[in-house]
Design an enzyme around this catalytic site. Structure first.
Site, PDB file in Angstrom:
ATOM      1  CD  GLU A 100      24.225 -23.025   2.588  1.00  0.00           C
ATOM      2  OE1 GLU A 100      23.400 -22.341   1.949  1.00  0.00           O
ATOM      3  OE2 GLU A 100      24.308 -24.263   2.470  1.00  0.00           O
ATOM      4  CB  SER A 139      20.336 -14.969  -4.521  1.00  0.00           C
ATOM      5  OG  SER A 139      19.591 -16.165  -4.439  1.00  0.00           O
ATOM      6  CB  THR A 168      20.874 -25.296   1.627  1.00  0.00           C
ATOM      7  OG1 THR A 168      21.226 -23.929   1.411  1.00  0.00           O
ATOM      8  CG2 THR A 168      21.223 -25.703   3.031  1.00  0.00           C
ATOM      9  CG  ASN A 197      17.764 -19.482  -3.831  1.00  0.00           C
ATOM     10  OD1 ASN A 197      16.754 -19.388  -4.514  1.00  0.00           O
ATOM     11  ND2 ASN A 197      18.074 -18.593  -2.903  1.00  0.00           N
ATOM     12  CG  HIS A 202      27.236 -18.896  -0.729  1.00  0.00           C
ATOM     13  ND1 HIS A 202      26.593 -19.039   0.465  1.00  0.00           N
ATOM     14  CD2 HIS A 202      26.344 -18.320  -1.580  1.00  0.00           C
ATOM     15  CE1 HIS A 202      25.355 -18.583   0.338  1.00  0.00           C
ATOM     16  NE2 HIS A 202      25.178 -18.135  -0.896  1.00  0.00           N
ATOM     17  CB  CYS A 250      18.327 -21.204   6.921  1.00  0.00           C
ATOM     18  SG  CYS A 250      17.244 -22.504   6.297  1.00  0.00           S
ATOM     19  CG  HIS A 275      22.939 -13.521  -0.985  1.00  0.00           C
ATOM     20  ND1 HIS A 275      23.502 -14.764  -0.824  1.00  0.00           N
ATOM     21  CD2 HIS A 275      23.920 -12.629  -0.650  1.00  0.00           C
ATOM     22  CE1 HIS A 275      24.755 -14.644  -0.422  1.00  0.00           C
ATOM     23  NE2 HIS A 275      25.032 -13.362  -0.307  1.00  0.00           N
ATOM     24  CB  CYS A 309      12.579 -20.857   1.271  1.00  0.00           C
ATOM     25  SG  CYS A 309      13.998 -20.033   1.996  1.00  0.00           S
TER      26      CYS A 309
END
Lengths: 282, 282
Positions: A126, A219, A163, A221, A124, A96, A40, A12
């Site tokens: 984030e 990861s 996200t 996502n 996590h 990000c 990740h 991304c």
């Protein structure tokens, strides 16, 4: 067997940006390190170390001789940022921008007296970075069930999402909040790339009879893509690289769909695709 | 047949307050009128006219000799309020505070650049009064289907609800908005009395085999009670007073539930209850 790649997959904007920043900084700062893995994906992390000498350091109190520290895509806590600043090292922020946004929202809403709810996994990095911008400890919920368990819902709430979460689940949580609170400020902080990769995986997994999702096992996502694929295609597999692939998975399958997380490098996806295309069936 | 009244029903705080205000003002101002009916109950409106001389005037340009105007519970538009002020009449505001709240929210949010969505019936005076506080014409949606038809959803939204709507439907609309917008500010402006009356009607209609809802036929909250009753008890009826009751409805019924809208006077409910209890079956 036909092999089809999802319409959207892989790197991304935020990951590409972070890698570009890191390569550039490392070229002029030989002792550069990242605080925790930049993204990740262990394969990409190895590549950055091998080709650019970028090391990963988990412990902020163990920076050694390094005078150049890069902040990972997932961000770091406000407190760790302060500590870094006090150490006098050169700081490069590869957070990000889609993560910087909820950090800022949480800070502003918290300053304005809203109770903060974060839809995400509280372990996590984030989420830990976003959490740290709230004055009061925010409520972090992994799913609607854990929200229902917290008992009394605050009257004035601001909610953001990790996200990489699924928008439908976020919306379901908001629906519950609205019926139990007076004011809810909802910030859809799910990133576009996540949303598009998820949509493409959903579509592909509805016609495939086997799905292979490529990406790092920690990861978030990538894992979401795997869960989505599994919902529509029970024979779904999460692989880190081509070595994880087992030929027996593909016996009597007609369509194999491939997708990949936002932190999975293209060359890894290519290797997986080639391996599947060249499989010899018994 | 057993006759059971809902645990909560009838006059709400805002209606009681408005009637009290109106009776008091009318005692010292013989020519008092309300701009549109004070509440949506023709029987109570007749009582106020008969006992206190309070007349209803729909047209703001037709106030005649009256120097005393009362603003109805549903509120009036910002523009009409200005017009009234210019006419130099004495204005008494009987707007329900639960309606003043969304008016203020819409004004503030609109001033702050949010697009306004109102969940409600755009022909209802309450909604028209709330709408008028937005700079841009707000989007008014009666249900989720009409929301889906509007096409592009604005990026920054503030949403309020008509005070008498069902919270579940409001939450469903918010759920849709969250998946299609970046920021949604949700204000739960459904009033407590509405919520409690609806809950009580829902509970009672689940055990009754006939439900009678008492209230004005243009009363939004009464109609909502009727819809809720009907969902759980197909033999539900909306009556304005005891004369609307037909004995045949009650044949071979065991439990009759009664509820009433927030603008239904107690004496009307009592008359209905008595009539049902004294029914002679064939």
């Amino acid at each position: 067997m036909e092999v089809i790649l999802a319409e959207k997959y892989g790197f991304c904007f935020g990951v590409k940006r972070a890698i570009k920043i890191t390569e550039k900084i490392a070229q002029t700062n030989p002792n550069t390190l990242t605080l925790g893995p930049l993204i990740h994906n262990p394969l990409e992390i190895s590549r950055l170390e091998k080709n650019f000498g970028v090391k990963v350091q988990e412990n902020i109190n163990n920076l050694g001789q390094s005078k150049s520290v890069i902040i990972r895509t997932h961000g770091i806590t406000k407190q760790n940022l302060e500590t870094l600043k006090q150490k006098g090292v050169s700081i490069t922020d590869a957070t990000c921008p889609f993560v910087t946004k909820p950090q800022k929202i949480v800070e502003e809403m918290s300053n304005n007296g809203y109770d903060i709810i974060i839809f995400g996994d509280e372990n996590h990095p984030e989420v830990r970075s976003v959490m740290s911008y709230s004055i009061k400890t925010p409520i972090v919920i992994a799913n609607i069930e854990s929200l229902k368990e917290i008992g009394k819902i605050p009257k004035k709430i601001a909610i953001v999402s990790q996200t990489t979460k699924q928008i439908e689940k976020f919306a379901e949580i908001v629906q519950y909040l609205v019926t139990n609170s007076l004011e809810v400020r909802v910030f859809n902080t799910i990133c576009n790339a996540t949303f598009e990769n998820q949509e493409a995986t959903r579509n592909l997994s509805q016609k495939a009879d086997i799905m292979v999702i490529v990406g790092g096992k920690s990861s978030a996502n990538t894992k979401q893509l795997f869960y989505i694929a599994q919902t529509h295609c029970p024979d779904s597999y999460l692989v880190e690289n081509e070595n994880d692939i087992q030929p027996s998975w593909f016996e009597s399958k007609n369509i194999c769909g491939i997708s990949a997380g936002a932190s999975t490098p293209n060359w890894v996806i290519k290797n997986v695709e080639e391996k599947i295309k060249n499989l010899k069936y018994p």
